[in-house]
Design a protein around this motif. Structure first.
Motif: not given
Length: 99
Positions: A57, A82, A90
């Motif tokens: 991120f 991201v 994720r």
């Protein structure tokens, strides 16, 4: 092999929402700002599962960044993205507040 992002709404109202979001291998989120009609928009994201590789991120300005796992930021004001998830998935628990 890339799958689809799953976004499960746990709670949703006009000013507050909680979502469980799963990003699969090969997914990325390009740099963007989330537009809002009015007010101030805040997101508090908890990364529950980090990918084995990638899926980083980035935000041009975080209010809070704890251990690269807990992020509080203004998605309506600051670019965020991201990077490509190279391996694994994720998973985040995302709290959104529009004041």
């Amino acid at each position: 092999m890339s799958g689809k992002v799953t976004n499960k709404a746990i709670l949703s109202s006009s000013i507050f929402s909680i979502n469980l979001v799963t990003y699969p291998t090969n997914h990325s989120v390009m740099q963007h700002i989330d537009p809002v009609q009015q007010g101030r928009y805040y997101k508090l994201n908890f990364v529950l599962i980090k990918p084995k590789a990638g899926g980083v991120f980035k935000c041009s300005k975080c209010i809070i960044n704890l251990f690269n796992r807990i992020y509080l930021f203004r998605p309506d004001k600051y670019d965020h993205s991201v990077s490509k998830i190279e391996s694994g998935k994720r998973v985040l628990l995302s709290f959104a507040l529009n004041l």
